[in-house]
Design an enzyme around this catalytic site. Structure first.
Site, PDB file in Angstrom:
ATOM      1  N   ARG A 162       0.858  -1.174   0.000  1.00  0.00           N
ATOM      2  CA  ARG A 162       0.000   0.000   0.000  1.00  0.00           C
ATOM      3  C   ARG A 162       0.901   1.233   0.000  1.00  0.00           C
ATOM      4  NH1 ARG A 162      -2.199  -3.568   3.877  1.00  0.00           N
ATOM      5  NH2 ARG A 162      -4.327  -4.255   3.409  1.00  0.00           N
ATOM      6  N   LYS A 185      -2.561  -2.971   7.770  1.00  0.00           N
ATOM      7  CA  LYS A 185      -3.813  -2.595   8.415  1.00  0.00           C
ATOM      8  C   LYS A 185      -4.077  -3.473   9.627  1.00  0.00           C
ATOM      9  CE  LYS A 185      -6.484  -0.519   4.657  1.00  0.00           C
ATOM     10  NZ  LYS A 185      -7.738  -0.609   3.870  1.00  0.00           N
ATOM     11  N   HIS A 253      -2.700   3.403  -5.948  1.00  0.00           N
ATOM     12  CA  HIS A 253      -3.251   2.158  -5.405  1.00  0.00           C
ATOM     13  C   HIS A 253      -3.544   1.160  -6.524  1.00  0.00           C
ATOM     14  CE1 HIS A 253      -4.726  -0.128  -2.028  1.00  0.00           C
ATOM     15  NE2 HIS A 253      -5.856  -0.391  -2.665  1.00  0.00           N
ATOM     16  N   ARG A 256      -0.928  -1.482  -6.900  1.00  0.00           N
ATOM     17  CA  ARG A 256      -1.059  -2.642  -5.999  1.00  0.00           C
ATOM     18  C   ARG A 256      -2.070  -3.638  -6.575  1.00  0.00           C
ATOM     19  NH1 ARG A 256      -1.277  -4.572  -0.419  1.00  0.00           N
ATOM     20  NH2 ARG A 256      -3.434  -4.867   0.265  1.00  0.00           N
ATOM     21  N   HIS A 279      -4.267  -9.152   3.280  1.00  0.00           N
ATOM     22  CA  HIS A 279      -5.725  -9.122   3.442  1.00  0.00           C
ATOM     23  C   HIS A 279      -6.119  -9.999   4.629  1.00  0.00           C
ATOM     24  CE1 HIS A 279      -6.482  -8.025  -1.060  1.00  0.00           C
ATOM     25  NE2 HIS A 279      -6.214  -6.981  -0.318  1.00  0.00           N
ATOM     26  N   TYR A 288      -9.994 -10.293  -7.097  1.00  0.00           N
ATOM     27  CA  TYR A 288      -9.078 -10.300  -8.235  1.00  0.00           C
ATOM     28  C   TYR A 288      -9.395 -11.418  -9.220  1.00  0.00           C
ATOM     29  CZ  TYR A 288      -6.514  -6.856  -5.591  1.00  0.00           C
ATOM     30  OH  TYR A 288      -6.183  -5.721  -4.906  1.00  0.00           O
TER      31      TYR A 288
END
Length: 307
Positions: A162, A185, A253, A256, A279, A288
């Site tokens: 990120r 995150k 972004h 990514r 994730h 994806y």
């Protein structure tokens, strides 16, 4: 606008946000967004109930109170996706509040998120992504700035970081290791392999940067030596987009997204890609597969047009 939040709840909200940062390692932007969402919720309930509620009152809210808040948010123009995020923040805060006070928040925790259509990632195709890595430095006035922009882009597209993760690297990573430990995150850590091209790009930038790169200071610097900001990266990407004629979706972004999509198209394992991206849920990574399928359908339609 002043919000009608009683002192006890205001103090509880501040404590919760402090825990999100200090214990859970949530990013400042995340804490700010969660804080604003919960504050608006508490303000609405004060007006809705016609009194300044205490902590116990909030934890005893019923489904009708939650529906009233959600209806008010939609009336303000809040979209379903944003409302779902706000509800997630409210549930997290009230769960924390209930645990601290030995209470239940059944109605709040049982409230369902509004349905929203998850938008698919919009990656660049491989030629466009390569063109960005080759062009990103051409608009810079100084060689070290050009090298910096190339290094950042290589971390986004070559390693799937990120933007915030790339900009959080310190001078200690100036000699980029083969395996990079990233804190993403929710404070989740992951190990990310770095490509030789990414290591070379970062090394070249570090050698040209005129500002001292202390081990505990930011690796990527702005013109005056301060930490490079996300807006500066976005501006560099905007310039590339205009030079190459790329669509508005070609953002930092998107690089990514491109990393993940191209890896999947090359036969990458979905679970491995989830780990590389950091994730929390496999369902996020599965988006994806939809992108890849959509691209295949575009190719099919172009090759086999209907009569």
């Amino acid at each position: 606008m002043s919000l009608a939040i009683p002192p006890a709840l205001r103090a509880a909200l501040a404590d919760w946000l402090a825990q999100l940062g200090g214990v859970e390692g949530r990013a400042e932007n995340t804490r700010r967004a969660y804080g604003a969402d919960v504050a608006r919720f508490l303000d609405f309930q004060s007006r809705h109930l016609g009194e300044a509620p205490g902590i116990a009152t909030i934890l005893r809210l019923e489904q009708s109170d939650m529906r009233a808040w959600m209806a008010d948010e939609r009336a303000r123009g809040v979209q379903a996706r944003s409302l779902a995020r706000a509800l997630s923040a409210v549930r997290a805060f009230c769960r924390w509040l209930a645990e601290r006070h030995g209470a239940e928040a059944t109605a709040i925790l049982a409230t369902r998120s509004p349905r929203h259509r998850r938008s698919l990632p919009r990656p660049l195709d491989q030629p466009a992504a390569r063109a960005v890595t080759e062009d990103i430095g051409t608009g810079a006035g100084e060689a070290w700035v050009a090298a910096r922009d190339v290094a950042v882009v290589m971390l986004l597209y070559g390693c799937g970081l990120r933007v915030s993760e790339a900009l959080s690297l310190t001078g200690a990573e100036a000699a980029l290791p083969e395996i990079l430990r990233i804190r993403g995150k929710g404070g989740r850590e992951r190990l990310v392999p770095t490509l030789p091209a990414a290591r070379a790009a970062v090394g070249r930038y570090a050698g040209l940067c005129p500002h001292p790169l202390a081990a505990t200071g930011p690796l990527f610097r702005g013109i005056r030596g301060g930490a490079l900001g996300q807006r500066q990266v976005a501006r560099a990407m905007e310039a590339v987009r205009h030079r190459l004629g790329l669509p508005p979706s070609a953002t930092p972004h998107a690089l990514r997204h491109s990393f993940a999509t191209h890896l999947l198209a090359a036969g990458g394992d979905l679970r491995a890609i989830q780990e590389l991206l950091g994730h929390a849920s496999l369902s996020t990574t599965q988006a994806y597969t939809a992108v890849d399928s959509a691209r295949l359908m575009e190719i099919y339609a172009a090759a086999h047009p209907r009569a």
